[in-house]
Design a protein around this motif. Structure first.
Motif, PDB file in Angstrom:
ATOM      1  N   VAL A  48       0.835  -1.079  -0.040  1.00 25.27           N
ATOM      2  CA  VAL A  48      -0.201  -0.006   0.128  1.00 25.27           C
ATOM      3  C   VAL A  48       0.930   1.205  -0.017  1.00 25.27           C
ATOM      4  CG1 VAL A  48      -1.680   1.141   1.429  1.00 25.27           C
ATOM      5  CG2 VAL A  48      -1.963  -1.199   1.262  1.00 25.27           C
ATOM      6  N   ARG A  49       0.722   2.201  -0.951  1.00 27.75           N
ATOM      7  CA  ARG A  49       1.395   3.478  -0.982  1.00 27.75           C
ATOM      8  C   ARG A  49       0.452   4.588  -1.038  1.00 27.75           C
ATOM      9  NH1 ARG A  49       3.388   3.168  -5.507  1.00 27.75           N
ATOM     10  NH2 ARG A  49       2.615   4.977  -6.872  1.00 27.75           N
ATOM     11  N   ILE A  50       0.577   5.588  -0.111  1.00 29.54           N
ATOM     12  CA  ILE A  50      -0.086   6.660   0.002  1.00 29.54           C
ATOM     13  C   ILE A  50       0.952   8.030  -0.333  1.00 29.54           C
ATOM     14  CG2 ILE A  50      -1.226   8.066   1.667  1.00 29.54           C
ATOM     15  CD1 ILE A  50      -2.111   5.505   3.421  1.00 29.54           C
ATOM     16  N   GLU A  51       0.445   8.811  -1.302  1.00 31.22           N
ATOM     17  CA  GLU A  51       1.157  10.162  -1.686  1.00 31.22           C
ATOM     18  C   GLU A  51       0.216  11.055  -1.316  1.00 31.22           C
ATOM     19  OE1 GLU A  51       3.276  10.039  -5.253  1.00 31.22           O
ATOM     20  OE2 GLU A  51       3.365   7.639  -5.376  1.00 31.22           O
ATOM     21  N   VAL A  52       0.806  12.087  -0.634  1.00 35.45           N
ATOM     22  CA  VAL A  52      -0.045  13.361  -0.341  1.00 35.45           C
ATOM     23  C   VAL A  52       0.655  14.563  -0.796  1.00 35.45           C
ATOM     24  CG1 VAL A  52      -0.939  14.648   1.614  1.00 35.45           C
ATOM     25  CG2 VAL A  52      -0.657  12.087   2.167  1.00 35.45           C
ATOM     26  N   PHE A  53      -0.300  15.193  -1.440  1.00 33.37           N
ATOM     27  CA  PHE A  53       0.228  16.688  -1.866  1.00 33.37           C
ATOM     28  C   PHE A  53      -0.107  17.592  -0.873  1.00 33.37           C
ATOM     29  CE2 PHE A  53       0.406  14.037  -5.758  1.00 33.37           C
ATOM     30  CZ  PHE A  53       1.419  14.693  -6.385  1.00 33.37           C
ATOM     31  N   SER A  54       0.412  18.043  -0.181  1.00 32.09           N
ATOM     32  CA  SER A  54       0.387  19.095   1.069  1.00 32.09           C
ATOM     33  C   SER A  54       0.912  20.443   1.144  1.00 32.09           C
ATOM     34  CB  SER A  54       0.597  18.148   2.223  1.00 32.09           C
ATOM     35  OG  SER A  54       0.592  18.723   3.381  1.00 32.09           O
ATOM     36  N   ASP A  55       0.476  21.482   1.587  1.00 32.91           N
ATOM     37  CA  ASP A  55       0.833  22.691   1.924  1.00 32.91           C
ATOM     38  C   ASP A  55       0.951  22.717   3.473  1.00 32.91           C
ATOM     39  OD1 ASP A  55       0.869  25.589   2.487  1.00 32.91           O
ATOM     40  OD2 ASP A  55       0.036  25.988   0.650  1.00 32.91           O
ATOM     41  N   PHE A  56       2.066  23.417   3.855  1.00 33.21           N
ATOM     42  CA  PHE A  56       2.209  23.571   5.648  1.00 33.21           C
ATOM     43  C   PHE A  56       1.530  24.440   6.024  1.00 33.21           C
ATOM     44  CE2 PHE A  56       6.406  21.395   4.807  1.00 33.21           C
ATOM     45  CZ  PHE A  56       6.482  20.365   5.678  1.00 33.21           C
ATOM     46  N   GLU A  57       1.093  25.482   5.239  1.00 31.70           N
ATOM     47  CA  GLU A  57       0.239  26.487   5.678  1.00 31.70           C
ATOM     48  C   GLU A  57      -1.324  26.220   5.459  1.00 31.70           C
ATOM     49  OE1 GLU A  57       0.298  31.507   5.524  1.00 31.70           O
ATOM     50  OE2 GLU A  57       1.932  30.412   4.492  1.00 31.70           O
ATOM     51  N   CYS A  58      -1.516  25.228   5.100  1.00 32.68           N
ATOM     52  CA  CYS A  58      -3.078  24.717   5.035  1.00 32.68           C
ATOM     53  C   CYS A  58      -3.828  24.059   6.175  1.00 32.68           C
ATOM     54  CB  CYS A  58      -3.152  23.896   3.762  1.00 32.68           C
ATOM     55  SG  CYS A  58      -4.643  22.867   3.748  1.00 32.68           S
ATOM     56  N   PRO A  59      -4.597  24.713   6.966  1.00 31.00           N
ATOM     57  CA  PRO A  59      -5.196  24.104   8.051  1.00 31.00           C
ATOM     58  C   PRO A  59      -5.752  22.624   7.804  1.00 31.00           C
ATOM     59  CG  PRO A  59      -6.012  26.424   7.857  1.00 31.00           C
ATOM     60  CD  PRO A  59      -5.235  25.993   6.578  1.00 31.00           C
ATOM     61  N   CYS A  61      -4.565  20.550   5.875  1.00 34.76           N
ATOM     62  CA  CYS A  61      -3.338  19.535   5.721  1.00 34.76           C
ATOM     63  C   CYS A  61      -2.702  19.450   7.119  1.00 34.76           C
ATOM     64  CB  CYS A  61      -2.220  20.212   4.816  1.00 34.76           C
ATOM     65  SG  CYS A  61      -2.666  20.352   3.013  1.00 34.76           S
ATOM     66  N   ARG A  62      -2.943  20.244   8.012  1.00 31.75           N
ATOM     67  CA  ARG A  62      -2.440  20.037   9.462  1.00 31.75           C
ATOM     68  C   ARG A  62      -3.116  19.194  10.031  1.00 31.75           C
ATOM     69  NH1 ARG A  62      -3.943  21.750  14.489  1.00 31.75           N
ATOM     70  NH2 ARG A  62      -2.002  22.252  15.937  1.00 31.75           N
ATOM     71  N   GLU A  63      -4.364  19.263   9.866  1.00 29.27           N
ATOM     72  CA  GLU A  63      -5.183  18.356  10.496  1.00 29.27           C
ATOM     73  C   GLU A  63      -5.033  16.828   9.939  1.00 29.27           C
ATOM     74  OE1 GLU A  63      -9.254  19.495   9.944  1.00 29.27           O
ATOM     75  OE2 GLU A  63      -8.871  21.203  11.118  1.00 29.27           O
ATOM     76  N   LEU A  64      -4.775  16.654   8.563  1.00 32.21           N
ATOM     77  CA  LEU A  64      -4.621  15.505   8.072  1.00 32.21           C
ATOM     78  C   LEU A  64      -3.439  14.778   8.439  1.00 32.21           C
ATOM     79  CD1 LEU A  64      -5.171  13.140   5.975  1.00 32.21           C
ATOM     80  CD2 LEU A  64      -4.099  14.481   4.295  1.00 32.21           C
ATOM     81  N   TYR A  65      -2.416  15.505   8.723  1.00 35.12           N
ATOM     82  CA  TYR A  65      -0.999  15.141   9.041  1.00 35.12           C
ATOM     83  C   TYR A  65      -1.170  14.788  10.660  1.00 35.12           C
ATOM     84  CZ  TYR A  65       3.896  14.560  10.326  1.00 35.12           C
ATOM     85  OH  TYR A  65       5.018  14.108  10.891  1.00 35.12           O
ATOM     86  N   MET A  69      -2.088  10.882   9.311  1.00 36.70           N
ATOM     87  CA  MET A  69      -1.027  10.404   9.020  1.00 36.70           C
ATOM     88  C   MET A  69       0.077  10.178  10.077  1.00 36.70           C
ATOM     89  SD  MET A  69      -1.849   9.806   5.945  1.00 36.70           S
ATOM     90  CE  MET A  69      -2.929  10.259   4.750  1.00 36.70           C
ATOM     91  N   ARG A  70      -0.073  10.794  11.155  1.00 37.38           N
ATOM     92  CA  ARG A  70       0.768  10.673  12.182  1.00 37.38           C
ATOM     93  C   ARG A  70       0.634   9.524  12.981  1.00 37.38           C
ATOM     94  NH1 ARG A  70       5.243  10.105  13.549  1.00 37.38           N
ATOM     95  NH2 ARG A  70       6.789  11.735  14.408  1.00 37.38           N
ATOM     96  N   ARG A  71      -0.544   8.960  12.952  1.00 32.19           N
ATOM     97  CA  ARG A  71      -1.325   7.710  13.628  1.00 32.19           C
ATOM     98  C   ARG A  71      -0.877   6.629  12.706  1.00 32.19           C
ATOM     99  NH1 ARG A  71      -7.373   8.307  15.557  1.00 32.19           N
ATOM    100  NH2 ARG A  71      -6.723   6.024  16.276  1.00 32.19           N
ATOM    101  N   LEU A  72      -1.039   6.737  11.283  1.00 36.99           N
ATOM    102  CA  LEU A  72      -0.439   5.857  10.469  1.00 36.99           C
ATOM    103  C   LEU A  72       0.728   5.496  10.555  1.00 36.99           C
ATOM    104  CD1 LEU A  72      -1.637   4.450   7.852  1.00 36.99           C
ATOM    105  CD2 LEU A  72      -0.382   6.002   6.483  1.00 36.99           C
ATOM    106  N   LEU A 122       6.355  22.129  12.315  1.00 37.85           N
ATOM    107  CA  LEU A 122       5.736  22.927  11.565  1.00 37.85           C
ATOM    108  C   LEU A 122       4.170  23.092  11.515  1.00 37.85           C
ATOM    109  CD1 LEU A 122       8.211  22.861   8.383  1.00 37.85           C
ATOM    110  CD2 LEU A 122       8.185  24.712  10.012  1.00 37.85           C
ATOM    111  N   PHE A 123       3.831  21.900  11.408  1.00 39.51           N
ATOM    112  CA  PHE A 123       2.256  21.675  11.415  1.00 39.51           C
ATOM    113  C   PHE A 123       1.534  22.047  12.878  1.00 39.51           C
ATOM    114  CE2 PHE A 123       2.479  18.665   7.797  1.00 39.51           C
ATOM    115  CZ  PHE A 123       1.534  19.766   6.788  1.00 39.51           C
TER     116      PHE A 123
END
Length: 212
Positions: A48-59, A61-65, A69-72, A122-123
């Motif tokens: 399984v491969r997950i690829e995320v296009f993310s912006d550090f300033e995006c709220p 993206c912060r929630e997703l990470y 993703m941190r739990r993942l 950063l997040f």
């Protein structure tokens, strides 16, 4: 010496072979492992491969990470089932996301452990540096003074900016092009890739991974 076996029989019509090669080359780029991006967990050949296009300033993206993703990473880092790749995709509407992406790209050259620490701060500190642009205040929580100086020196290397441009181009080449963050893709061998825009509950993602 073991005898080599060809993937194609000797009697294969070469016209058919040429058409087959053309078909393979015409498949969407997202059907194959990407060479760019930050591998935060696992190997490219993981089931399984997950690829995320993310912006550090995006709220979002912060929630997703932080929430997903941190739990993942915590649950699957000791296994070889999941590969997690982050692509820096700073949006023009955010004042400091490009600079944050440049820092992250430079830090990646210090190793995965340091990169994860920088992603965390950063997040977590997004609300602060998104207001005043003081990224070094957050980075100093993850990097020593010596490491931070080394990163700032590396950022002068044109290849850092080139890497970000390559990530942005990769996002624009998706079908359809990425317009918002986070946009991410879940690849499972032998199945069509799944595109997700925004975030989702971790339990849903975990159940999907465990079934594949």
């Amino acid at each position: 010496m073991r005898k080599r076996h060809s993937l194609f029989p000797r009697s294969l019509n070469w016209t058919f072979y040429a058409l087959l090669v053309a078909l393979i080359l015409s498949l969407p780029a997202q059907s194959f492992a990407q060479a760019s991006g930050q591998v935060l967990m696992g190997a490219l050949d993981a089931p399984v491969r997950i690829e995320v296009f993310s912006d550090f300033e995006c709220p979002s993206c912060r929630e997703l990470y932080l929430d997903v993703m941190r739990r993942l990473i915590a649950d699957y880092s000791s296994q070889s089932k999941v590969c997690l790749i982050y692509h820096e995709y700073p949006l023009q509407t955010h004042r400091f996301s490009r600079q944050a992406a440049l820092y992250a790209e430079a830090v990646s050259r210090l190793g995965r452990q340091k990169l994860l620490m920088v992603y965390d701060v950063l997040f977590m500190d997004q609300a602060q540096w998104a207001q005043d642009g003081n990224l070094e205040r957050s980075l100093s929580k993850a990097l020593s003074k010596t490491e931070l100086l080394k990163v700032k020196k590396m950022m002068m290397d044109p290849s850092i900016n080139t890497a970000i441009e390559r990530e942005i181009l990769l996002g624009k080449q998706q079908k359809p092009p990425i317009q918002s963050t986070p946009t991410w893709f879940v690849y499972v061998k032998g199945k069509q890739p799944q595109r997700v825009e925004g975030r989702m509950a971790y339990i849903g993602l975990k159940q999907f991974i465990d079934r594949n």
